[in-house]
Design a protein around this motif. Structure first.
Motif, PDB file in Angstrom:
ATOM      1  N   VAL A  19     -10.813  62.203  96.927  1.00 41.49           N
ATOM      2  CA  VAL A  19     -11.857  62.528  97.905  1.00 41.49           C
ATOM      3  C   VAL A  19     -11.603  63.959  98.369  1.00 41.49           C
ATOM      4  N   ALA A  20     -12.598  64.853  98.183  1.00 43.44           N
ATOM      5  CA  ALA A  20     -12.381  66.267  98.478  1.00 43.44           C
ATOM      6  C   ALA A  20     -13.600  66.873  99.150  1.00 43.44           C
ATOM      7  N   TYR A  21     -13.325  67.758 100.123  1.00 40.20           N
ATOM      8  CA  TYR A  21     -14.399  68.464 100.828  1.00 40.20           C
ATOM      9  C   TYR A  21     -13.784  69.693 101.493  1.00 40.20           C
ATOM     10  N   LEU A  22     -14.426  70.828 101.333  1.00 38.05           N
ATOM     11  CA  LEU A  22     -13.911  72.067 101.887  1.00 38.05           C
ATOM     12  C   LEU A  22     -13.764  71.964 103.410  1.00 38.05           C
ATOM     13  N   GLY A  23     -12.598  72.364 103.917  1.00 38.07           N
ATOM     14  CA  GLY A  23     -12.327  72.282 105.345  1.00 38.07           C
ATOM     15  C   GLY A  23     -11.595  71.011 105.736  1.00 38.07           C
ATOM     16  N   TYR A  24     -11.296  70.139 104.740  1.00 45.86           N
ATOM     17  CA  TYR A  24     -10.590  68.890 105.002  1.00 45.86           C
ATOM     18  C   TYR A  24      -9.488  68.720 103.959  1.00 45.86           C
ATOM     19  N   GLU A  25      -8.485  67.939 104.316  1.00 43.48           N
ATOM     20  CA  GLU A  25      -7.370  67.696 103.415  1.00 43.48           C
ATOM     21  C   GLU A  25      -7.813  66.786 102.268  1.00 43.48           C
ATOM     22  N   THR A  26      -7.546  67.226 101.028  1.00 45.79           N
ATOM     23  CA  THR A  26      -7.889  66.422  99.855  1.00 45.79           C
ATOM     24  C   THR A  26      -7.033  65.156  99.836  1.00 45.79           C
ATOM     25  N   TYR A  27      -7.681  64.022  99.539  1.00 40.39           N
ATOM     26  CA  TYR A  27      -6.987  62.729  99.559  1.00 40.39           C
ATOM     27  C   TYR A  27      -7.052  62.116  98.166  1.00 40.39           C
ATOM     28  N   GLN A  75     -11.568  58.130 106.375  1.00 38.34           N
ATOM     29  CA  GLN A  75     -11.761  59.163 107.378  1.00 38.34           C
ATOM     30  C   GLN A  75     -10.940  60.395 106.988  1.00 38.34           C
ATOM     31  N   MET A  76     -11.609  61.546 106.783  1.00 42.36           N
ATOM     32  CA  MET A  76     -10.954  62.755 106.313  1.00 42.36           C
ATOM     33  C   MET A  76     -10.335  63.532 107.467  1.00 42.36           C
ATOM     34  N   GLN A  77      -9.182  64.155 107.165  1.00 36.57           N
ATOM     35  CA  GLN A  77      -8.456  64.929 108.157  1.00 36.57           C
ATOM     36  C   GLN A  77      -8.835  66.410 108.028  1.00 36.57           C
ATOM     37  N   PRO A  78      -9.363  67.032 109.118  1.00 32.14           N
ATOM     38  CA  PRO A  78      -9.680  68.465 109.046  1.00 32.14           C
ATOM     39  C   PRO A  78      -8.435  69.286 108.719  1.00 32.14           C
ATOM     40  N   SER A  79      -8.603  70.329 107.888  1.00 34.38           N
ATOM     41  CA  SER A  79      -7.491  71.179 107.511  1.00 34.38           C
ATOM     42  C   SER A  79      -8.034  72.508 107.022  1.00 34.38           C
ATOM     43  N   ALA A  80      -7.329  73.587 107.322  1.00 37.36           N
ATOM     44  CA  ALA A  80      -7.733  74.920 106.846  1.00 37.36           C
ATOM     45  C   ALA A  80      -7.221  75.187 105.443  1.00 37.36           C
ATOM     46  N   ILE A  81      -6.391  74.276 104.916  1.00 46.59           N
ATOM     47  CA  ILE A  81      -5.843  74.456 103.570  1.00 46.59           C
ATOM     48  C   ILE A  81      -6.972  74.331 102.546  1.00 46.59           C
ATOM     49  N   GLU A  82      -6.894  75.139 101.474  1.00 48.34           N
ATOM     50  CA  GLU A  82      -7.912  75.093 100.441  1.00 48.34           C
ATOM     51  C   GLU A  82      -7.931  73.718  99.771  1.00 48.34           C
ATOM     52  N   ILE A  83      -9.034  73.415  99.099  1.00 48.92           N
ATOM     53  CA  ILE A  83      -9.147  72.147  98.382  1.00 48.92           C
ATOM     54  C   ILE A  83      -8.042  72.046  97.336  1.00 48.92           C
ATOM     55  N   ASP A  84      -7.337  70.916  97.300  1.00 49.00           N
ATOM     56  CA  ASP A  84      -6.280  70.661  96.326  1.00 49.00           C
ATOM     57  C   ASP A  84      -6.916  69.987  95.113  1.00 49.00           C
ATOM     58  N   GLU A  85      -6.918  70.692  93.972  1.00 46.16           N
ATOM     59  CA  GLU A  85      -7.633  70.203  92.799  1.00 46.16           C
ATOM     60  C   GLU A  85      -6.757  69.308  91.937  1.00 46.16           C
ATOM     61  N   VAL A  86      -7.408  68.494  91.109  1.00 42.90           N
ATOM     62  CA  VAL A  86      -6.723  67.649  90.147  1.00 42.90           C
ATOM     63  C   VAL A  86      -6.312  68.493  88.938  1.00 42.90           C
ATOM     64  N   VAL A  87      -5.055  68.349  88.515  1.00 43.00           N
ATOM     65  CA  VAL A  87      -4.554  69.068  87.347  1.00 43.00           C
ATOM     66  C   VAL A  87      -5.005  68.341  86.086  1.00 43.00           C
ATOM     67  N   LEU A  88      -5.730  69.037  85.217  1.00 42.09           N
ATOM     68  CA  LEU A  88      -6.264  68.437  84.002  1.00 42.09           C
ATOM     69  C   LEU A  88      -5.451  68.774  82.760  1.00 42.09           C
ATOM     70  N   SER A  89      -4.578  69.780  82.859  1.00 38.97           N
ATOM     71  CA  SER A  89      -3.801  70.189  81.695  1.00 38.97           C
ATOM     72  C   SER A  89      -2.630  69.256  81.413  1.00 38.97           C
ATOM     73  N   THR A  90      -2.274  68.399  82.365  1.00 35.15           N
ATOM     74  CA  THR A  90      -1.283  67.360  82.132  1.00 35.15           C
ATOM     75  C   THR A  90      -1.993  66.007  82.174  1.00 35.15           C
ATOM     76  N   PRO A  91      -1.477  64.994  81.486  1.00 40.86           N
ATOM     77  CA  PRO A  91      -2.263  63.779  81.280  1.00 40.86           C
ATOM     78  C   PRO A  91      -2.228  62.764  82.422  1.00 40.86           C
ATOM     79  N   PHE A  92      -1.617  63.095  83.567  1.00 40.31           N
ATOM     80  CA  PHE A  92      -1.422  62.087  84.603  1.00 40.31           C
ATOM     81  C   PHE A  92      -2.411  62.189  85.761  1.00 40.31           C
ATOM     82  N   HIS A  93      -3.334  63.177  85.748  1.00 48.43           N
ATOM     83  CA  HIS A  93      -4.417  63.286  86.716  1.00 48.43           C
ATOM     84  C   HIS A  93      -3.915  63.318  88.159  1.00 48.43           C
TER      85      HIS A  93
END
Length: 743
Positions: free
Chosen positions: A65-73, A89-107
């Motif tokens: 679950v991801a949305y800019l301005g909130y901690e990625t879950y 319920q998403m937690q507000p955060s100034a940290i950038e969106i944490d993306e899923v790594v696709l180059s390794t097979p464990f998502h």
């Protein structure tokens, strides 16, 4: 294949519904991404924060679950037969969106991954004013580029490059005669969503040649079910008078999906900081990407195609000063076709992925034909006779991975392979006609504990290279027949730990290997793009390395800091060295071997102080040293680099309209630790600025970016520029303009 799988496609419709809200005020959040990375299936919430996902297979899958301005879950979610419910319920955060790594097979998310993987979106790289993809990736700490002007760039990861760095696009390995520094990356950034960089040996996942790391290019995703979209992007660069455009369209039903994107770019010669045009640094590129996908409950298949055609001038000296766009001699004409097929089967407690790829690379190099009596006009006619060097490289590769689920342990069993054929059709032969075959088998496991993750892996590879005889025995350009086999076992082990609620530690050990390539084993001729004669050594051994990586990360809501350190020992390191002899006025280089050591790392921080969450202070420093066993320095080691950025961002939480501005000072320090045949490079500073965001125009949201690089017009030469030996400087001031118009 689809018809045979019909029984799998006819099954119950498992659904997931839920509501996403703000933890502080319980208000609904609109446009939140709810996504299953392994299934490549997701949706966004509506105005009430509600979402629905249909056609899901039974089993346990990572949910993000991801949305800019909130901690990625992220969490492992068990999909059962029928209806499933998920509220969060998403937690507000100034940290950038944490993306899923696709180059390794464990998502895994970036912060959850055992291996440290850097990820940058193409949009972010474009906001920094990058003209090409090879130029853009140099904004990633620990990544540089060996360049020949602006049109030709080769990625360097922690001091290693060429065949030691593997490039993946569309999920398949890109093969395009990457053994030379004057061979560009060969991929346009249009139709690519993000770039991931694995630093260090990735031979376990990608086989031979991934000794130094992997550059993984993620293609743009298909549209959400039931939606259609399109966009046009326009670019202009003041320094090269360069212009470019790309346009895309995509549409998706519940099961079938389609996308297409075309791009074209044209650039004249670039200007240095003192206003000199670098003759024949001009280049033109056309690119087309398309994809078709089918997605059912327990099966999905994706077919993609990419065609890229480039005409690249090879600068040698300062000559004519004009704004022409057609390359002079010498130049390259390169066309590449990439076809990939990715197929996934989902079962209750396991999954199977089979990816197949075919790449055809047609490379031509044209050079001047000197005829003293006829003069310039005849030279031009002779230049049109045909390419001096013409090679066609066709590559078929496959990657089949089986993923059973055993409690908290995720395991991958896989086989990978490649069949490659090189053919010559030009006047000259640098490397002979040859066939290369790779085969590898691997097993790797990821074990999740409450506060740590453990990853282990083992792999065996076999490579055979068979080259045909070329030329006449006794001639100085004769190349003998070749029949060599190489094999290696490799292993990796890594652990990621939550040392405290705010500190993450990573420790990785890995071995890697690289079999010598066809050029290193057999080349014997003028490498026209490099302006030198290269002579191979048929008795070269495989390179073998052992690397230790240590990483620490600290983060809270308003501050992030990291430090990464590595030590890399490479046995039988292969390198080119001048012999001091010449063949028809061209210097002769031969391939030699010696043990080598590389070490260094990256560290930095990101501060966004409370309550000024719109303000960002970022700093990063990357360093690498490389030395041979005889205490001489390795060539093409990038200078230490320090990057400092002051950035501001604005975005109304209830609106999708954003804007930003930044100022960057990048310092490249003196490079005095050079190889015997290199010269030192003095320190220089580059000052960059940029603004961008979204504006409303005739009730239409339009994105814009304006960035200025080297704004003080500094006249400098990068240590990794192949034009350094000719005293030709890098690019001076450049202002980049970009418009993105949704259709």
């Amino acid at each position: 294949m689809l018809l045979a799988l019909t029984p799998l496609l006819i099954c119950a419709q498992n659904t997931l519904t839920g509501k996403i809200t703000d933890s502080e005020n319980n208000g609904p959040l609109e446009q939140v991404s709810v996504y299953f990375p392994q299934l490549e299936k997701g949706t966004v919430t509506d105005i009430n924060g509600d979402f629905t996902l249909k056609g899901l297979p039974e089993g346990s899958y990572k949910l993000v679950v991801a949305y800019l301005g909130y901690e990625t879950y992220s969490t492992s979610f068990q999909i059962t037969s029928g209806s499933n419910q998920f509220d969060y319920q998403m937690q507000p955060s100034a940290i950038e969106i944490d993306e899923v790594v696709l180059s390794t097979p464990f998502h895994k998310l970036e912060r959850e991954n055992v291996m440290k993987v850097e990820q940058k979106s193409i949009a972010e790289l474009k906001s920094n004013g990058a003209i090409t993809l090879a130029d853009g990736i140099t904004n990633i700490p620990g990544v540089s580029s060996v360049s020949t002007g602006m049109g030709i760039g080769k990625p360097v990861i922690r001091g290693l490059s060429f065949n030691r760095v593997v490039v993946y696009t569309q999920g398949v390995r890109l093969e395009n005669q990457q053994f030379g520094g004057e061979h560009g990356l060969g991929i346009n950034d249009a139709g690519i969503s993000s770039v991931e960089v694995i630093k260090g040996p990735a031979s376990l996942l990608y086989g031979s040649d991934a000794l130094g790391g992997v550059l993984y290019l993620n293609p743009e995703s298909f549209e959400l079910p039931g939606q259609t979209s399109g966009d046009v992007n326009l670019n202009y660069f003041t320094n090269t008078l360069g212009y470019g455009a790309n346009a895309g369209f995509k549409t998706s039903g519940e099961r079938f999906k389609f996308l297409a994107r075309g791009a074209y770019a044209s650039n004249a010669d670039y200007e240095t900081g003192d206003g000199t045009s670098v003759t024949n640094s001009r280049f033109n590129e056309a690119d087309f990407k398309t994809g078709l996908a089918y997605q059912a409950t327990q099966f999905k298949s994706e077919l993609r195609y990419n065609y890229n055609a480039s005409k690249l001038g090879i600068p040698e000296e300062i000559g004519v000063q004009n704004n022409d766009r057609d390359p002079l001699l010498p130049n390259q004409e390169i066309s590449t076709h990439i076809i990939s097929s990715k197929n996934n089967f989902f079962f209750k407690k396991s999954s199977l992925e089979a990816t197949f790829g075919y790449t055809f690379n047609d490379r031509k190099e044209f050079e001047e034909h000197h005829h003293e009596e006829e003069g310039e006009e005849h030279e031009e006619e002779e230049g049109e006779e045909g390419p001096a060097l013409h090679m066609e490289l066709s590559t078929f590769n496959y990657n089949i991975q089986f993923n059973p689920q055993w409690g908290k342990m995720t395991t991958i069993f896989g086989i990978q392979g490649m069949h490659q054929k090189n053919e010559n059709f030009g006047e000259e032969v640098l490397i002979p006609d040859a066939i290369t075959n790779d085969f590898g088998i691997l097993a790797t496991s990821h074990i999740h504990f409450e506060h740590s993750d453990l990853q282990l892996g083992l792999r065996y590879d076999l490579r055979s290279i068979n080259g045909e005889e070329s030329g006449v025995v006794g001639d100085e350009t004769y190349i003998g027949a070749l029949d060599r086999n190489f094999n290696s076992f490799n292993a990796s082990a890594g652990i990621r730990m939550d040392l405290t609620p705010n500190i993450i530690g990573r420790f990785n050990l890995a071995t890697g290997f690289r079999a010598p390539n066809l050029s290193e084993l057999t080349s014997n001729g003028l490498h026209s793009g490099a302006n030198r004669v290269e002579i191979g050594n048929a008795d070269l051994k495989s390179e073998q390395n052992f690397q230790v990586d240590v990483a620490l990360e600290y983060n809270n809501k308003h501050f992030e800091a990291y430090i990464n350190a590595f030590y890399n020992g490479v046995s039988d390191f292969i390198y080119l060295q001048p012999t001091g002899e010449f063949r028809e006025e061209d210097p002769i280089y031969d391939f030699q071997q010696q043990n080598a050591t590389l070490y260094g790392g990256e560290f930095g921080f990101h501060l966004h102080p409370h309550p000024l969450d719109w303000l960002h202070l970022e700093s990063s420093y990357d360093i690498v040293y490389g030395q041979l066993e005889d205490k001489s320095n390795l060539p093409l080691i990038p200078a230490n680099r320090w990057t400092n950025t002051f950035r501001v961002e604005w975005k109304k939480r209830a609106s999708q309209y954003r804007c930003y501005a930044f100022v960057t000072l990048q310092t490249h320090f003196d490079q005095n630790k050079v190889a015997d045949f290199e010269t030192t490079t003095p320190r220089y500073n580059l000052f960059n600025m940029g603004i961008g965001g979204d504006v409303r125009f005739f009730d239409q949201k339009i994105g814009y970016k304006i960035s200025g690089n080297n704004l003080f017009d500094k006249n400098y030469i990068s240590h990794l520029s192949r034009l350094k030996t000719d005293g030709i400087a890098n690019m001076g001031r450049n202002i980049a303009f970009n418009l993105s118009i949704p259709l």
